[in-house]
Design a protein around this motif. Structure first.
Motif, PDB file in Angstrom:
ATOM      1  N   GLY A  73      43.141  45.532  43.601  1.00 21.61           N
ATOM      2  CA  GLY A  73      44.398  44.795  43.604  1.00 21.61           C
ATOM      3  C   GLY A  73      44.717  44.193  42.249  1.00 21.61           C
ATOM      4  N   ARG A  74      45.744  43.362  42.242  1.00 25.22           N
ATOM      5  CA  ARG A  74      46.239  42.755  41.007  1.00 25.22           C
ATOM      6  C   ARG A  74      45.687  41.351  40.822  1.00 25.22           C
ATOM      7  NH1 ARG A  74      52.650  44.220  40.596  1.00 25.22           N
ATOM      8  NH2 ARG A  74      52.343  46.460  40.502  1.00 25.22           N
ATOM      9  N   VAL A  75      45.372  41.060  39.572  1.00 28.62           N
ATOM     10  CA  VAL A  75      45.034  39.693  39.179  1.00 28.62           C
ATOM     11  C   VAL A  75      45.751  39.405  37.871  1.00 28.62           C
ATOM     12  CG1 VAL A  75      42.802  39.551  40.353  1.00 28.62           C
ATOM     13  CG2 VAL A  75      42.905  40.458  38.029  1.00 28.62           C
ATOM     14  N   ARG A  76      45.980  38.137  37.640  1.00 28.89           N
ATOM     15  CA  ARG A  76      46.646  37.718  36.404  1.00 28.89           C
ATOM     16  C   ARG A  76      45.655  36.946  35.549  1.00 28.89           C
ATOM     17  NH1 ARG A  76      51.997  38.665  36.918  1.00 28.89           N
ATOM     18  NH2 ARG A  76      52.794  38.962  39.017  1.00 28.89           N
ATOM     19  N   LEU A  77      45.618  37.324  34.286  1.00 26.40           N
ATOM     20  CA  LEU A  77      44.768  36.648  33.318  1.00 26.40           C
ATOM     21  C   LEU A  77      45.672  36.070  32.239  1.00 26.40           C
ATOM     22  CD1 LEU A  77      42.222  39.589  32.855  1.00 26.40           C
ATOM     23  CD2 LEU A  77      41.987  37.659  34.423  1.00 26.40           C
TER      24      LEU A  77
END
Length: 160
Positions: A73-77
């Motif tokens: 899935g997507r994660v934000r850094l």
């Protein structure tokens, strides 16, 4: 092959398809070669940048996913004023024979498999072409044939 007054890619960008079509074939062949080289180079550079981003952010993205309790899935850094969206999509593959067994089980339970699974039937064209006429006639009403995008290549013939 060196051609005096040959059309460059910069000039090509400003031309219409009709203008390009009137170019001599030797120039078209050279332009096609150049475009092929550019595509290969662009792919190589794109792959290099992708790999570099993975080297730079892969571990942090994996840790962020783990912290959110997920493997994909997507994660934000965030880094240096940028927000990096790291996406690791799922690649689900279904075992076809096991699916067929599960569908048969659903039917045995009196359930309608269409309520649970989407089924797409495909007929390989080579098989269709080899079928006896009677069987082909049965399937032809379900068959639609459309033309794909035409392709062309230029090859310089050896003078004989």
């Amino acid at each position: 092959m060196s051609i005096p007054n040959r059309t460059t890619l910069a000039q090509l960008r400003a031309m219409t398809a009709a203008e390009v079509a009137r170019l001599p074939l030797d120039q078209l062949a050279l332009l096609l070669d150049e475009v092929g080289d550019l595509k290969a180079d662009a792919k190589r550079l794109g792959d290099l940048l992708h790999d570099a981003l993975h080297v730079r952010f892969g571990e942090a993205a994996t840790a962020a996913r783990r912290a959110e309790g997920k493997d994909t899935g997507r994660v934000r850094l965030e880094q240096d004023g940028f927000e990096i969206l790291a996406d690791l999509p799922k690649k689900v593959r279904w075992d076809q024979p096991k699916l067929a067994e599960a569908i048969a089980t659903l039917r045995g339970w009196g359930e309608d498999p269409a309520d649970y699974v989407a089924t797409e039937l495909r007929v390989p064209e080579a098989r269709f072409s080899a079928w006896p006429p009677r069987i082909r006639a049965l399937f032809e009403p379900a068959r639609t044939v459309a033309a794909g995008r035409p392709s062309y290549s230029l090859e310089l013939k050896d003078p004989a």
